[in-house]
Write a protein that holds these residues in place. Structure first.
Motif, PDB file in Angstrom:
ATOM      1  N   MET A 206       0.883  -1.218   0.000  1.00  0.00           N
ATOM      2  CA  MET A 206       0.035  -0.047   0.007  1.00  0.00           C
ATOM      3  C   MET A 206       0.946   1.172   0.045  1.00  0.00           C
ATOM      4  O   MET A 206       1.875   1.253   0.623  1.00  0.00           O
ATOM      5  N   GLU A 207       0.501   2.128  -0.742  1.00  0.00           N
ATOM      6  CA  GLU A 207       1.093   3.428  -0.763  1.00  0.00           C
ATOM      7  C   GLU A 207       1.344   4.172   0.597  1.00  0.00           C
ATOM      8  O   GLU A 207       0.648   3.836   1.475  1.00  0.00           O
ATOM      9  N   ASN A 208       2.378   4.990   0.948  1.00  0.00           N
ATOM     10  CA  ASN A 208       2.582   5.393   2.119  1.00  0.00           C
ATOM     11  C   ASN A 208       1.453   6.594   2.553  1.00  0.00           C
ATOM     12  O   ASN A 208       1.200   6.774   3.786  1.00  0.00           O
ATOM     13  N   SER A 209       0.997   7.312   1.500  1.00  0.00           N
ATOM     14  CA  SER A 209       0.220   8.247   1.844  1.00  0.00           C
ATOM     15  C   SER A 209      -1.112   8.209   1.054  1.00  0.00           C
ATOM     16  O   SER A 209      -1.087   7.819  -0.084  1.00  0.00           O
TER      17      SER A 209
ATOM     18  N   PRO B 292       4.470  -1.679  -3.203  1.00  0.00           N
ATOM     19  CA  PRO B 292       3.884  -0.645  -3.270  1.00  0.00           C
ATOM     20  C   PRO B 292       3.771   0.088  -4.583  1.00  0.00           C
ATOM     21  O   PRO B 292       4.899   0.094  -5.162  1.00  0.00           O
ATOM     22  N   GLY B 293       2.697   0.723  -5.067  1.00  0.00           N
ATOM     23  CA  GLY B 293       2.587   1.334  -6.171  1.00  0.00           C
ATOM     24  C   GLY B 293       2.172   0.349  -7.552  1.00  0.00           C
ATOM     25  O   GLY B 293       2.022   0.781  -8.429  1.00  0.00           O
ATOM     26  N   ASN B 294       2.176  -0.700  -7.286  1.00  0.00           N
ATOM     27  CA  ASN B 294       1.608  -1.861  -8.207  1.00  0.00           C
ATOM     28  C   ASN B 294       0.339  -2.226  -8.010  1.00  0.00           C
ATOM     29  O   ASN B 294       0.010  -2.449  -6.945  1.00  0.00           O
ATOM     30  N   TYR B 295      -0.653  -2.066  -8.990  1.00  0.00           N
ATOM     31  CA  TYR B 295      -1.908  -2.540  -9.126  1.00  0.00           C
ATOM     32  C   TYR B 295      -2.325  -3.473 -10.048  1.00  0.00           C
ATOM     33  O   TYR B 295      -1.632  -3.508 -11.192  1.00  0.00           O
ATOM     34  N   VAL B 296      -3.458  -4.160  -9.967  1.00  0.00           N
ATOM     35  CA  VAL B 296      -3.943  -4.820 -11.051  1.00  0.00           C
ATOM     36  C   VAL B 296      -5.617  -4.480 -11.134  1.00  0.00           C
ATOM     37  O   VAL B 296      -6.341  -4.369 -10.242  1.00  0.00           O
ATOM     38  N   VAL B 297      -5.732  -4.135 -12.589  1.00  0.00           N
ATOM     39  CA  VAL B 297      -7.212  -3.812 -12.758  1.00  0.00           C
ATOM     40  C   VAL B 297      -8.081  -5.003 -13.259  1.00  0.00           C
ATOM     41  O   VAL B 297      -7.396  -5.701 -14.202  1.00  0.00           O
ATOM     42  N   THR B 298      -9.109  -5.421 -12.616  1.00  0.00           N
ATOM     43  CA  THR B 298      -9.672  -6.682 -12.857  1.00  0.00           C
ATOM     44  C   THR B 298     -11.155  -6.420 -13.448  1.00  0.00           C
ATOM     45  O   THR B 298     -11.430  -7.446 -14.031  1.00  0.00           O
ATOM     46  N   ALA B 299     -11.676  -5.271 -13.527  1.00  0.00           N
ATOM     47  CA  ALA B 299     -13.065  -5.107 -14.131  1.00  0.00           C
ATOM     48  C   ALA B 299     -13.158  -3.723 -14.170  1.00  0.00           C
ATOM     49  O   ALA B 299     -12.623  -2.978 -13.735  1.00  0.00           O
ATOM     50  N   TYR B 300     -14.188  -3.407 -15.242  1.00  0.00           N
ATOM     51  CA  TYR B 300     -14.624  -2.027 -15.495  1.00  0.00           C
ATOM     52  C   TYR B 300     -16.211  -2.084 -15.826  1.00  0.00           C
ATOM     53  O   TYR B 300     -16.927  -2.942 -16.378  1.00  0.00           O
ATOM     54  N   ARG B 301     -16.838  -1.750 -14.752  1.00  0.00           N
ATOM     55  CA  ARG B 301     -18.229  -1.625 -14.425  1.00  0.00           C
ATOM     56  C   ARG B 301     -18.470  -3.072 -13.853  1.00  0.00           C
ATOM     57  O   ARG B 301     -17.771  -3.643 -13.106  1.00  0.00           O
ATOM     58  N   ASP B 302     -19.378  -3.710 -14.666  1.00  0.00           N
ATOM     59  CA  ASP B 302     -19.590  -5.185 -14.350  1.00  0.00           C
ATOM     60  C   ASP B 302     -19.076  -6.321 -15.273  1.00  0.00           C
ATOM     61  O   ASP B 302     -19.354  -7.543 -15.170  1.00  0.00           O
ATOM     62  N   SER B 303     -18.061  -5.730 -16.049  1.00  0.00           N
ATOM     63  CA  SER B 303     -17.402  -6.666 -17.009  1.00  0.00           C
ATOM     64  C   SER B 303     -15.986  -6.925 -16.367  1.00  0.00           C
ATOM     65  O   SER B 303     -15.220  -5.936 -16.414  1.00  0.00           O
ATOM     66  N   ALA B 304     -15.636  -8.139 -16.210  1.00  0.00           N
ATOM     67  CA  ALA B 304     -14.328  -8.540 -15.847  1.00  0.00           C
ATOM     68  C   ALA B 304     -13.524  -8.221 -17.100  1.00  0.00           C
ATOM     69  O   ALA B 304     -13.751  -8.310 -18.265  1.00  0.00           O
TER      70      ALA B 304
END
Length: 140
Positions: A1-4, A29-41
């Motif tokens: 998780m980011e520090n701030s 820290p600073g890395n993320y994964v986008v798993t869905a947009y609205r109701d679509s995976a």
């Protein structure tokens, strides 16, 4: 998780979440994964690379660009637009092909924006296998 909570990466992730994206924290820290947009995976689950130090350096460089408005929020708003465009733009097949987006240290030592996409000519995903497939042990 980011520090701030006010770090630029967290601000960008909060913006994406407000626009309907499901974003999970990555392993660093600073890395993320986008798993869905609205109701679509999102089948490709694009990775975001938004480490605070590199992102801050990138935003500072954008603000030093001739003609740029001298405000981090303006540069951050522009990055929000680019990030959202990369995650929502569909190819000819109607799918988004983004696999990785963010900032990184380039070959010349400067921080750069990058976006990688799967080759839509090669990419073939099926929700279920076609029913006419047949396994044969011997060649026909």
């Amino acid at each position: 998780m980011e520090n701030s909570r006010n770090s630029p990466g967290v601000v960008l992730v909060d913006h994406l979440r407000a626009r309907g994206f499901t974003v999970q924290e990555g392993h660093k820290p600073g890395n993320y994964v986008v798993t869905a947009y609205r109701d679509s995976a999102l089948a490709l689950r694009p990775r975001l690379s938004l480490p605070t130090d590199l992102l801050t350096e990138y935003l500072d460089a954008m603000n030093r660009t001739p003609g740029a408005t001298p405000s981090e929020m303006d540069a951050l708003s522009l990055v929000e637009v680019h990030l959202e465009e990369e995650l929502t733009t569909a190819g000819a097949d109607g799918r988004n092909h983004a696999t990785a987006i963010g900032v990184r240290r380039g070959s010349h030592g400067r921080v750069e924006w990058f976006a990688r996409h799967a080759d839509p000519e090669v990419l073939q995903r099926h929700d279920a296998l076609p029913e006419d497939l047949e396994w044969r042990a011997d060649p026909v």
